[in-house]
Scaffold this active site. Structure first.
Site, PDB file in Angstrom:
ATOM      1  N   GLU A   1      13.385 -10.621 -10.117  1.00  0.00           N
ATOM      2  CA  GLU A   1      14.136 -11.567  -9.270  1.00  0.00           C
ATOM      3  C   GLU A   1      15.469 -12.018  -9.864  1.00  0.00           C
ATOM      4  O   GLU A   1      15.781 -13.199  -9.880  1.00  0.00           O
ATOM      5  CB  GLU A   1      13.263 -12.793  -8.966  1.00  0.00           C
ATOM      6  CG  GLU A   1      11.961 -12.449  -8.277  1.00  0.00           C
ATOM      7  CD  GLU A   1      11.117 -13.672  -7.914  1.00  0.00           C
ATOM      8  OE1 GLU A   1      11.472 -14.793  -8.324  1.00  0.00           O
ATOM      9  OE2 GLU A   1      10.103 -13.492  -7.215  1.00  0.00           O
TER      10      GLU A   1
ATOM     11  N   ASN B   1      12.036  -5.586 -10.244  1.00  0.00           N
ATOM     12  CA  ASN B   1      11.182  -6.095  -9.170  1.00  0.00           C
ATOM     13  C   ASN B   1      11.860  -7.273  -8.467  1.00  0.00           C
ATOM     14  O   ASN B   1      12.422  -8.145  -9.126  1.00  0.00           O
ATOM     15  CB  ASN B   1       9.862  -6.564  -9.808  1.00  0.00           C
ATOM     16  CG  ASN B   1       8.751  -6.854  -8.814  1.00  0.00           C
ATOM     17  OD1 ASN B   1       8.396  -5.988  -8.013  1.00  0.00           O
ATOM     18  ND2 ASN B   1       8.179  -8.054  -8.881  1.00  0.00           N
TER      19      ASN B   1
ATOM     20  N   HIS C   1       6.674  -9.750   0.375  1.00  0.00           N
ATOM     21  CA  HIS C   1       6.065 -10.976   0.912  1.00  0.00           C
ATOM     22  C   HIS C   1       6.619 -11.156   2.322  1.00  0.00           C
ATOM     23  O   HIS C   1       7.734 -11.643   2.510  1.00  0.00           O
ATOM     24  CB  HIS C   1       6.432 -12.183   0.039  1.00  0.00           C
ATOM     25  CG  HIS C   1       5.883 -12.101  -1.348  1.00  0.00           C
ATOM     26  ND1 HIS C   1       4.524 -12.109  -1.605  1.00  0.00           N
ATOM     27  CD2 HIS C   1       6.490 -12.004  -2.554  1.00  0.00           C
ATOM     28  CE1 HIS C   1       4.323 -12.035  -2.916  1.00  0.00           C
ATOM     29  NE2 HIS C   1       5.510 -11.956  -3.518  1.00  0.00           N
TER      30      HIS C   1
ATOM     31  N   GLU D   1       3.820  -6.730  -4.371  1.00  0.00           N
ATOM     32  CA  GLU D   1       3.173  -8.047  -4.181  1.00  0.00           C
ATOM     33  C   GLU D   1       2.903  -8.286  -2.699  1.00  0.00           C
ATOM     34  O   GLU D   1       3.102  -9.395  -2.184  1.00  0.00           O
ATOM     35  CB  GLU D   1       4.053  -9.173  -4.735  1.00  0.00           C
ATOM     36  CG  GLU D   1       4.429  -8.996  -6.195  1.00  0.00           C
ATOM     37  CD  GLU D   1       5.278 -10.130  -6.769  1.00  0.00           C
ATOM     38  OE1 GLU D   1       5.429 -11.182  -6.102  1.00  0.00           O
ATOM     39  OE2 GLU D   1       5.796  -9.963  -7.881  1.00  0.00           O
TER      40      GLU D   1
ATOM     41  N   ASP E   1       1.874  -9.272   0.838  1.00  0.00           N
ATOM     42  CA  ASP E   1       1.054 -10.178   1.648  1.00  0.00           C
ATOM     43  C   ASP E   1       1.833 -10.465   2.923  1.00  0.00           C
ATOM     44  O   ASP E   1       3.069 -10.402   2.937  1.00  0.00           O
ATOM     45  CB  ASP E   1       0.635 -11.456   0.900  1.00  0.00           C
ATOM     46  CG  ASP E   1       1.753 -12.205   0.183  1.00  0.00           C
ATOM     47  OD1 ASP E   1       2.948 -12.012   0.518  1.00  0.00           O
ATOM     48  OD2 ASP E   1       1.430 -13.003  -0.716  1.00  0.00           O
TER      49      ASP E   1
HETATM   50  C1  XIL Z   1       3.107 -16.528  -8.056  1.00  0.00           C
HETATM   51  C2  XIL Z   1       1.609 -16.673  -8.299  1.00  0.00           C
HETATM   52  O1  XIL Z   1       0.919 -16.000  -7.268  1.00  0.00           O
HETATM   53  C3  XIL Z   1       1.220 -18.137  -8.328  1.00  0.00           C
HETATM   54  O2  XIL Z   1      -0.131 -18.292  -8.757  1.00  0.00           O
HETATM   55  C4  XIL Z   1       2.141 -18.913  -9.279  1.00  0.00           C
HETATM   56  O3  XIL Z   1       1.846 -20.292  -9.187  1.00  0.00           O
HETATM   57  C5  XIL Z   1       3.601 -18.675  -8.953  1.00  0.00           C
HETATM   58  O4  XIL Z   1       3.861 -17.279  -8.985  1.00  0.00           O
HETATM   59  N1  XIL Z   1       7.104 -13.520  -7.063  1.00  0.00           N
HETATM   60  C6  XIL Z   1       6.510 -13.044  -8.209  1.00  0.00           C
HETATM   61  C7  XIL Z   1       5.132 -13.517  -8.565  1.00  0.00           C
HETATM   62  O5  XIL Z   1       7.067 -12.163  -8.871  1.00  0.00           O
HETATM   63  O6  XIL Z   1       4.954 -13.604  -9.966  1.00  0.00           O
HETATM   64  C8  XIL Z   1       4.819 -14.849  -7.934  1.00  0.00           C
HETATM   65  O7  XIL Z   1       3.459 -15.161  -8.218  1.00  0.00           O
HETATM   66  C9  XIL Z   1       5.096 -14.800  -6.457  1.00  0.00           C
HETATM   67  C10 XIL Z   1       6.545 -14.519  -6.189  1.00  0.00           C
END
Ligand code: XIL
Length: 300
Positions: A128, A171, A208, A236, A238
């Site tokens: 990020e 990422n 996401h 990641e 969802d």
């Molecule tokens: C999130 C986790 O799922 C949570 O448990 C934590 O509190 C915050 O981080 N981007 C990422 C992940 O790269 O590491 C994040 O994970 C979600 C957003």
């Protein structure tokens, strides 16, 4: 195939999930984990605030618990993440001297990667680093502000020198829509890295998504990045409310791109998700498959 990992293996891909070490003792959770998934990403356990809470003092116990579980069950690992502005202890954020910060960053990378050497398929080396503001530029962070643009390249070179057999990924989120300035900024960086021989092997698209699922251009984005000579992965995934159609469209975009090597969902049951109340995952709170699960399994 009758499981996600087995189905994905049919086309040489993996299907993974984020895992929280504190849930491994929950047998409903671990039963689904070990039946369905062939790749594991620690949800929080390999982040800087857990691994190096104070300077030079390293804590690998939570990450080790996940790696040991994965090894025992034949699952590969994605390492997440070495350099990130978030979940970063305040002692790092308050370093103002460039040579000190560079030394601290490189020491963090080498110590963590050496600890897990040979056990990590791919590392999210930098997470990020780009801004959301449409500028296509890096976001403000201690790394950016003290070290400048070169901190990303520095991190990747240090990572390659430390574990030459691990895949090294950049990422990020909101880089799935091809025309977005943020996507274009990351694309320009990867293109520049490839042209100058900066070591980078893969780009992770966090994925996401809102209820509508991926943008229409998602497959185009994946194939344009892959054409630069990197693997692409959904790291990641969802989707708010987890519609079967939205999940199907997402999986299809990856399957259509040869160098899209795998998909990871960001948790197992809805009750495990960081997106509270959005029910964005493939299993319900009891660990039973949802309609989106069947859609994904059929599509893979
Ligand atoms: C999130 C986790 O799922 C949570 O448990 C934590 O509190 C915050 O981080 N981007 C990422 C992940 O790269 O590491 C994040 O994970 C979600 C957003």
């Amino acid at each position: 195939a009758n499981a996600l990992g087995a189905a994905a293996a049919g086309s040489g891909r993996y299907f993974g999930t984020a895992v929280a070490s504190g849930r491994l003792g929950d047998s409903t959770y671990s039963t689904v984990l070990d039946r369905e998934f062939t790749m594991v990403t620690p949800e929080n356990e390999m982040k800087w605030d857990t691994v190096e809470p104070s300077r030079g003092s390293f804590n690998f116990a939570p990450g080790d618990a996940i790696v040991n579980h994965a090894t025992a069950h034949g699952q590969r690992m994605r390492g997440h993440t070495l350099v990130w502005h978030s979940q970063l202890p305040s002692w790092v954020g308050s370093i103002g001297d460039a040579s000190t910060l560079r030394g601290v960053m490189d020491n963090h990378i080498t110590t963590e990667m050496n600890h897990y050497k040979g056990r990590i398929y791919a590392w999210d080396v930098v997470n990020e680093a780009f801004a959301d503001d449409g500028s296509g530029r890096h976001r403000s962070s201690v790394f950016q502000n003290v070290l400048g643009d070169g901190f990303i390249e520095e991190a990747f070179r240090t990572a390659r020198n430390t574990d030459p057999s691990a895949k090294l990924c950049y990422n990020d989120y909101n880089i799935e829509n091809w025309s977005d300035a943020k996507t274009q900024g990351v694309y320009r960086m990867v293109k520049d890295f490839k042209s100058r021989g900066v070591p980078i092997d893969c780009v992770g698209f966090q994925s996401h998504f809102g209820a509508g699922g991926p943008p229409a251009s998602f497959q185009t984005t994946l194939s344009n990045f892959a054409a630069l000579g990197v693997d692409v992965q959904l790291t990641e995934l969802d989707i708010a409310q987890a519609s079967a159609t939205a999940y199907t469209n997402t999986v299809k975009a990856c399957l259509a791109v040869t160098h899209c090597t795998g998909i990871t969902v960001w948790g197992i049951r809805d009750s495990d998700s960081w997106r509270t109340g959005e029910n964005p995952l493939l299993f319900d709170n009891n660990g039973n498959p949802k309609p989106a699960y069947n859609a994904v399994l059929t599509t893979l």
